[in-house]
Design a protein around this motif. Sequence first.
Motif, short mmCIF file in Angstrom:
data_model
loop_
_atom_site.label_atom_id
_atom_site.label_comp_id
_atom_site.label_asym_id
_atom_site.label_seq_id
_atom_site.Cartn_x
_atom_site.Cartn_y
_atom_site.Cartn_z
N SER A 195 -1.76 4.59 8.15
CA SER A 195 -2.09 4.37 9.56
C SER A 195 -3.60 4.44 9.73
CB SER A 195 -1.42 5.43 10.43
OG SER A 195 -0.02 5.35 10.33
N THR A 196 -4.23 3.36 10.17
CA THR A 196 -5.66 3.32 10.41
C THR A 196 -5.92 3.05 11.89
OG1 THR A 196 -6.02 0.94 10.14
CG2 THR A 196 -5.85 2.24 8.12
N VAL A 197 -7.19 3.08 12.28
CA VAL A 197 -7.52 2.80 13.68
C VAL A 197 -7.23 1.34 14.02
CG1 VAL A 197 -9.26 4.62 13.81
CG2 VAL A 197 -9.92 2.34 13.03
N LYS A 198 -7.08 0.47 13.02
CA LYS A 198 -6.74 -0.94 13.23
C LYS A 198 -5.25 -1.20 13.06
CE LYS A 198 -11.23 -2.73 11.68
NZ LYS A 198 -11.93 -3.63 10.72
N GLY A 199 -4.48 -0.12 12.95
CA GLY A 199 -3.05 -0.28 12.75
C GLY A 199 -2.68 0.02 11.31
N VAL A 200 -1.43 -0.22 10.97
CA VAL A 200 -0.94 0.05 9.62
C VAL A 200 -1.48 -1.01 8.67
CG1 VAL A 200 1.09 0.25 8.16
CG2 VAL A 200 1.14 1.14 10.49
N ARG A 201 -2.17 -0.55 7.61
CA ARG A 201 -2.77 -1.48 6.64
C ARG A 201 -2.53 -0.96 5.22
NH1 ARG A 201 -6.56 -5.08 8.59
NH2 ARG A 201 -7.75 -5.06 6.63
N TRP A 202 -2.51 -1.91 4.29
CA TRP A 202 -2.36 -1.54 2.88
C TRP A 202 -3.65 -0.91 2.37
CZ3 TRP A 202 1.77 -1.21 -0.22
CH2 TRP A 202 2.94 -1.87 0.17
N GLN A 203 -3.49 0.22 1.64
CA GLN A 203 -4.63 0.92 1.05
C GLN A 203 -4.32 1.22 -0.42
OE1 GLN A 203 -7.41 1.84 3.07
NE2 GLN A 203 -6.40 0.70 4.72
N GLN A 204 -5.39 1.20 -1.20
CA GLN A 204 -5.31 1.69 -2.57
C GLN A 204 -5.87 3.12 -2.55
OE1 GLN A 204 -4.52 0.39 -5.87
NE2 GLN A 204 -4.90 2.51 -6.42
N ILE A 205 -5.01 4.14 -2.74
CA ILE A 205 -5.49 5.53 -2.67
C ILE A 205 -5.56 6.12 -4.08
CG2 ILE A 205 -4.60 5.90 -0.34
CD1 ILE A 205 -2.29 7.51 -1.62
N GLU A 206 -6.57 6.93 -4.27
CA GLU A 206 -6.73 7.67 -5.52
C GLU A 206 -6.87 9.14 -5.12
OE1 GLU A 206 -9.44 5.85 -8.36
OE2 GLU A 206 -9.60 4.14 -7.00
N VAL A 207 -5.90 9.94 -5.52
CA VAL A 207 -5.81 11.35 -5.12
C VAL A 207 -6.04 12.23 -6.34
CG1 VAL A 207 -4.47 13.06 -3.88
CG2 VAL A 207 -4.11 10.63 -3.41
N CYS A 208 -7.00 13.16 -6.21
CA CYS A 208 -7.32 14.05 -7.32
C CYS A 208 -7.17 15.50 -6.87
CB CYS A 208 -8.75 13.79 -7.82
SG CYS A 208 -9.19 14.74 -9.27
N TYR A 209 -6.54 16.32 -7.71
CA TYR A 209 -6.33 17.73 -7.37
C TYR A 209 -7.23 18.60 -8.24
CZ TYR A 209 -4.00 22.24 -6.84
OH TYR A 209 -3.73 23.56 -6.61
N GLN A 210 -8.01 19.49 -7.60
CA GLN A 210 -8.89 20.44 -8.29
C GLN A 210 -8.21 21.81 -8.23
OE1 GLN A 210 -12.61 21.88 -6.47
NE2 GLN A 210 -13.66 20.86 -8.19
N ALA A 211 -7.61 22.18 -9.34
CA ALA A 211 -6.81 23.41 -9.36
C ALA A 211 -7.65 24.65 -9.11
CB ALA A 211 -6.09 23.53 -10.71
N ALA A 212 -8.89 24.66 -9.63
CA ALA A 212 -9.73 25.86 -9.52
C ALA A 212 -10.00 26.22 -8.06
CB ALA A 212 -11.05 25.63 -10.26
N SER A 213 -10.21 25.21 -7.23
CA SER A 213 -10.52 25.47 -5.81
C SER A 213 -9.35 25.17 -4.89
CB SER A 213 -11.73 24.63 -5.38
OG SER A 213 -11.43 23.25 -5.52
#
Length: 673
Positions: A195-213
Amino acid sequence: MIESPNILSPKISQSSWVVDIERASISWSNKEAKWLFSHFFEGEDLAKFIIDAALLQRLKSFVQSQPLGATLQFIWPCSTLSKERVNCIGTVISLGASNRGVSVKVQSLTVNERPVLADSFTSEWSSLDIVRCFNSLPMAVFDGKGALLDMNRSFSQRFGSVEQIEDLFVVSSAAHGIMAMLSSRELHTQEIRLSTVKGVRWQQIEVCYQAASDRVFLLAHDIQEERDHETVLYRLNNYDPLTQLPNRNLLYSQLERALVNARKRNLKFGVLSLDLDGFKVVNDTFSHRVGDELIQQVAERIKSTIPQSACLYRLGGDEFVIVQEHASGMDELVDIAQTVIKHSIKPYPVSKMEMMITASIGIACYPQHGDNIDYLLKNADAAMYRAKSISHNSYFIYEEAMADTIRAHLTLGGGLRKAIEEEQFELFYQPKIRLSDKATVGAEALIRWMHPELGMISPDQFIPLAEESGLILPLGEWVIRRACYQLKEWREQGYPAISLSVNLSGRQFMQSDLVEMVSQVLAETGVDPRYLELELTESMLMADAQQTIEKLHAFRALGLTLSIDDFGTGYSSLAYLKKFPIQTLKIDRSFVNDLGVDSDDEAIVKATIAMANSLNLKVIAEGVENHSQIEVLNGYHCEEVQGYLFARPMSHDDFSVYMNSHLMGASMLSAVH
């Protein structure tokens, strides 16, 4: 899940983009290319990227001089650091119609590495430091439970106010799934709708988890335009733009799946090849715009009549294919063909006309008529050609001997040009009889192909090929010239003057220099124009009424006689009929056949003759085969007839014998009186 380059270690070698030479722009790029450009060329929106002028000129020269598939190695100059060199290879591709482009792929990158925070997520840097380093790309930081900790300006501008990571997702459970997945891995990449301010749009997301913090870093690339572009390209490649039906590409895809499934489960499936009867005449006579409208209506009607389990494809022109998977047997396929034929005889309202066009259908079934796709399609085509050759608006089931039909079709088509060059054609002549005294007053010239190996070939077999290939123009000119020389020959031999009529095809009548060509032939042969008659069909005349009127008056100025052939079967308007400088109407044989038997046909013939008399037009009835027809026509005051009752079409030599016994005798009798 689709693998993509790591935020910190992008796979530069997978970068690819397309250069539209005509628009001097990058028309498409993958996500790797977007990363490459954002880091080394200072710009994520590649559509606005300005291509180096020298490189663009080089690519343009290459595309103009090389065929599709040709490749070129070159360096894509960087706009920032002069020491960076991107070594690329380009391939010439088609972008639709006559437009071409270059598909670019990166081979290698030589660069003085700029700082890239290769170890930022394992360092002591704060979340804010990391987000600022990626300020040009939308990035946010969440805690381990999904609450927002920080985001950069790009992220805020794209997604607006966000408090929890699940606020981004159209389906909140997707966010929970990603968070759960990060507990077992450090990096997750996915294409998903957010969901974006322009409506629902396709996104390529890259999610990274930092365990230490216990931090989650989310980087988003907007790929909606890329998805839209892929959708457009998919439709262009796989759907017919006129009817929106799937095309040949999807046909083969379905047939391949159907074949695998049928072999695995011992099933049957059917292929029905469908071709419209006489569609070429519609295009040539009424214009392609009218033809396109008719094709659209035909497609809609067929689609609405076949079972929901069947699929309809358009291969181009007037060719369609119906595929019925899991067919119970041949009876089911025949039912589909009969249903399509039944509905095809209903008129189509096109351009303020009621047009009728029928269809010929060929049926082939797996595994009975072929064990692979190409054989099934070829055999369904062969059955369709057999249906078309026997009678229009019919179907036929493939038989082994039908393969010869396609071979004959190709043989005749390939030899037609040679036949014209070698003048393998001959004109036959069928007399026209005046009813009042049974005198022969004219003849119709009918072309025959005297093939050196196949013998005499009828016009029904080669005229459609001539129309399709455009060879009808030189062939039609040959007929007119030969007819004029025949009139000259009869005159020099002392025969009494008779008229000779020649049929014009729709495509020939549309020929821009037709009047000039006929005038030249008349001058060349010295024939009296009043003895040359041109026969035209109703539909031909109504294609462009105003232009037709001008052309007909030009023919009349030459002194020619003009007649409407097959009257009553077309779409002529009586309002225009008064304006056409026509001298003769020929009543179609379909109305003459049942004279004396069918009262409706008698009423039509009587009305036609009465109308012609009121317009001072001569009437000829064709297809006369018995005396009962003559009695009816005489009673309605029809002037001339033509048909097997008096004479069949004859060769030049046989017609000379006929003329000696009929015309010369009549001339001598006239002289005595």
